[in-house]
Motif scaffolding. Sequence first.
Motif, PDB file in Angstrom:
ATOM      1  N   MET A   4       0.836  -1.202   0.000  1.00 45.81           N
ATOM      2  CA  MET A   4       0.000   0.000   0.000  1.00 45.81           C
ATOM      3  C   MET A   4       0.868   1.248   0.000  1.00 45.81           C
ATOM      4  O   MET A   4       0.505   2.260  -0.565  1.00 45.81           O
ATOM      5  CB  MET A   4      -0.937   0.003   1.207  1.00 45.81           C
ATOM      6  N   GLY A   5       2.021   1.198   0.646  1.00 44.54           N
ATOM      7  CA  GLY A   5       2.918   2.343   0.650  1.00 44.54           C
ATOM      8  C   GLY A   5       3.480   2.635  -0.731  1.00 44.54           C
ATOM      9  O   GLY A   5       3.609   3.787  -1.130  1.00 44.54           O
ATOM     10  N   ASN A   9      -1.948   3.919  -1.548  1.00 41.82           N
ATOM     11  CA  ASN A   9      -3.339   3.544  -1.301  1.00 41.82           C
ATOM     12  C   ASN A   9      -4.171   3.387  -2.572  1.00 41.82           C
ATOM     13  O   ASN A   9      -5.390   3.470  -2.519  1.00 41.82           O
ATOM     14  CB  ASN A   9      -4.014   4.529  -0.351  1.00 41.82           C
ATOM     15  N   HIS A  10      -3.551   3.172  -3.700  1.00 43.19           N
ATOM     16  CA  HIS A  10      -4.282   2.962  -4.949  1.00 43.19           C
ATOM     17  C   HIS A  10      -4.317   1.487  -5.343  1.00 43.19           C
ATOM     18  O   HIS A  10      -4.413   1.164  -6.518  1.00 43.19           O
ATOM     19  CB  HIS A  10      -3.659   3.783  -6.077  1.00 43.19           C
ATOM     20  N   LEU A  11      -4.262   0.610  -4.366  1.00 44.57           N
ATOM     21  CA  LEU A  11      -4.268  -0.816  -4.664  1.00 44.57           C
ATOM     22  C   LEU A  11      -5.569  -1.239  -5.340  1.00 44.57           C
ATOM     23  O   LEU A  11      -5.555  -2.007  -6.304  1.00 44.57           O
ATOM     24  CB  LEU A  11      -4.046  -1.638  -3.395  1.00 44.57           C
ATOM     25  N   ALA A  12      -6.697  -0.724  -4.881  1.00 43.37           N
ATOM     26  CA  ALA A  12      -7.981  -1.074  -5.501  1.00 43.37           C
ATOM     27  C   ALA A  12      -8.029  -0.590  -6.953  1.00 43.37           C
ATOM     28  O   ALA A  12      -8.539  -1.288  -7.830  1.00 43.37           O
ATOM     29  CB  ALA A  12      -9.129  -0.467  -4.707  1.00 43.37           C
ATOM     30  N   THR A  13      -7.484   0.590  -7.206  1.00 42.01           N
ATOM     31  CA  THR A  13      -7.461   1.124  -8.562  1.00 42.01           C
ATOM     32  C   THR A  13      -6.605   0.251  -9.472  1.00 42.01           C
ATOM     33  O   THR A  13      -6.990  -0.043 -10.609  1.00 42.01           O
ATOM     34  CB  THR A  13      -6.932   2.568  -8.555  1.00 42.01           C
ATOM     35  N   VAL A  14      -5.458  -0.168  -8.971  1.00 41.64           N
ATOM     36  CA  VAL A  14      -4.556  -0.994  -9.774  1.00 41.64           C
ATOM     37  C   VAL A  14      -5.172  -2.365 -10.056  1.00 41.64           C
ATOM     38  O   VAL A  14      -5.135  -2.849 -11.193  1.00 41.64           O
ATOM     39  CB  VAL A  14      -3.184  -1.135  -9.077  1.00 41.64           C
ATOM     40  N   VAL A  15      -5.770  -2.969  -9.046  1.00 40.04           N
ATOM     41  CA  VAL A  15      -6.379  -4.285  -9.234  1.00 40.04           C
ATOM     42  C   VAL A  15      -7.535  -4.200 -10.224  1.00 40.04           C
ATOM     43  O   VAL A  15      -7.653  -5.022 -11.141  1.00 40.04           O
ATOM     44  CB  VAL A  15      -6.842  -4.867  -7.881  1.00 40.04           C
ATOM     45  N   CYS A  16      -8.399  -3.193 -10.076  1.00 37.60           N
ATOM     46  CA  CYS A  16      -9.512  -3.023 -11.017  1.00 37.60           C
ATOM     47  C   CYS A  16      -9.004  -2.691 -12.414  1.00 37.60           C
ATOM     48  O   CYS A  16      -9.582  -3.133 -13.407  1.00 37.60           O
ATOM     49  CB  CYS A  16     -10.456  -1.925 -10.532  1.00 37.60           C
ATOM     50  N   GLY A  17      -7.932  -1.911 -12.504  1.00 37.91           N
ATOM     51  CA  GLY A  17      -7.363  -1.566 -13.800  1.00 37.91           C
ATOM     52  C   GLY A  17      -6.791  -2.765 -14.525  1.00 37.91           C
ATOM     53  O   GLY A  17      -6.971  -2.911 -15.739  1.00 37.91           O
ATOM     54  N   VAL A  18      -6.120  -3.639 -13.791  1.00 38.39           N
ATOM     55  CA  VAL A  18      -5.586  -4.856 -14.396  1.00 38.39           C
ATOM     56  C   VAL A  18      -6.728  -5.749 -14.867  1.00 38.39           C
ATOM     57  O   VAL A  18      -6.692  -6.306 -15.973  1.00 38.39           O
ATOM     58  CB  VAL A  18      -4.664  -5.607 -13.401  1.00 38.39           C
ATOM     59  N   PHE A  19      -7.770  -5.871 -14.048  1.00 42.27           N
ATOM     60  CA  PHE A  19      -8.927  -6.671 -14.451  1.00 42.27           C
ATOM     61  C   PHE A  19      -9.596  -6.088 -15.690  1.00 42.27           C
ATOM     62  O   PHE A  19      -9.962  -6.819 -16.605  1.00 42.27           O
ATOM     63  CB  PHE A  19      -9.918  -6.769 -13.290  1.00 42.27           C
ATOM     64  N   ALA A  20      -9.746  -4.758 -15.735  1.00 38.30           N
ATOM     65  CA  ALA A  20     -10.372  -4.112 -16.894  1.00 38.30           C
ATOM     66  C   ALA A  20      -9.520  -4.292 -18.149  1.00 38.30           C
ATOM     67  O   ALA A  20     -10.051  -4.504 -19.243  1.00 38.30           O
ATOM     68  CB  ALA A  20     -10.603  -2.640 -16.608  1.00 38.30           C
ATOM     69  N   ILE A  47     -18.218  -0.960 -17.774  1.00 42.55           N
ATOM     70  CA  ILE A  47     -18.481  -0.916 -16.331  1.00 42.55           C
ATOM     71  C   ILE A  47     -17.190  -1.044 -15.538  1.00 42.55           C
ATOM     72  O   ILE A  47     -16.984  -0.326 -14.550  1.00 42.55           O
ATOM     73  CB  ILE A  47     -19.489  -2.022 -15.947  1.00 42.55           C
ATOM     74  N   THR A  48     -16.299  -1.929 -15.956  1.00 37.22           N
ATOM     75  CA  THR A  48     -15.046  -2.089 -15.218  1.00 37.22           C
ATOM     76  C   THR A  48     -14.156  -0.862 -15.364  1.00 37.22           C
ATOM     77  O   THR A  48     -13.500  -0.459 -14.398  1.00 37.22           O
ATOM     78  CB  THR A  48     -14.289  -3.351 -15.653  1.00 37.22           C
ATOM     79  N   TRP A  49     -14.131  -0.235 -16.540  1.00 32.99           N
ATOM     80  CA  TRP A  49     -13.333   0.985 -16.678  1.00 32.99           C
ATOM     81  C   TRP A  49     -13.938   2.139 -15.877  1.00 32.99           C
ATOM     82  O   TRP A  49     -13.220   2.970 -15.333  1.00 32.99           O
ATOM     83  CB  TRP A  49     -13.164   1.367 -18.148  1.00 32.99           C
ATOM     84  N   PHE A  50     -15.268   2.186 -15.790  1.00 34.36           N
ATOM     85  CA  PHE A  50     -15.911   3.182 -14.931  1.00 34.36           C
ATOM     86  C   PHE A  50     -15.553   2.930 -13.468  1.00 34.36           C
ATOM     87  O   PHE A  50     -15.302   3.877 -12.712  1.00 34.36           O
ATOM     88  CB  PHE A  50     -17.429   3.145 -15.124  1.00 34.36           C
ATOM     89  N   CYS A  55     -12.712   4.389  -8.500  1.00 34.66           N
ATOM     90  CA  CYS A  55     -11.719   4.075  -7.458  1.00 34.66           C
ATOM     91  C   CYS A  55     -10.637   5.143  -7.416  1.00 34.66           C
ATOM     92  O   CYS A  55     -10.215   5.581  -6.337  1.00 34.66           O
ATOM     93  CB  CYS A  55     -11.081   2.708  -7.716  1.00 34.66           C
ATOM     94  N   TRP A  56     -10.192   5.566  -8.577  1.00 31.96           N
ATOM     95  CA  TRP A  56      -9.122   6.572  -8.641  1.00 31.96           C
ATOM     96  C   TRP A  56      -9.592   7.923  -8.095  1.00 31.96           C
ATOM     97  O   TRP A  56      -8.900   8.545  -7.290  1.00 31.96           O
ATOM     98  CB  TRP A  56      -8.648   6.725 -10.085  1.00 31.96           C
ATOM     99  N   ILE A  57     -10.770   8.380  -8.519  1.00 30.11           N
ATOM    100  CA  ILE A  57     -11.228   9.705  -8.119  1.00 30.11           C
ATOM    101  C   ILE A  57     -11.590   9.736  -6.636  1.00 30.11           C
ATOM    102  O   ILE A  57     -11.349  10.731  -5.946  1.00 30.11           O
ATOM    103  CB  ILE A  57     -12.388  10.197  -9.013  1.00 30.11           C
TER     104      ILE A  57
END
Length: 83
Positions: A4-5, A9-20, A47-50, A55-57
């Motif tokens: 996370m460091g 704290n953008h772990l959720a954004t990265v995981v969703c981005g990789v999935f998208a 939907i996944t890109w949204f 997550c990012w915003i």
Amino acid sequence: MLIMGYLHNHLATVVCGVFAAVLSLLWVIMEPMFPVLGIVFLMAVPITWFLVFMCWIVQKGNDFMNEYHGNTRPVSTSDGKPA
């Protein structure tokens, strides 16, 4: 956590981005072979890109609030004395 460091704290954004990204790649690969999957990908990929954008915003807003407003508010105990 250590990861996370690194990601600030953008772990959720990265995981969703990789999935998208994987889903987008699968769309390009799978749709010519199985045209019936076109409607599934047509619904799932935007939907996944949204979700990545949201997550990012949201994380940017959270970082802003904690950086500029979290440290300036005085902390008090329940009886009103400074902590």
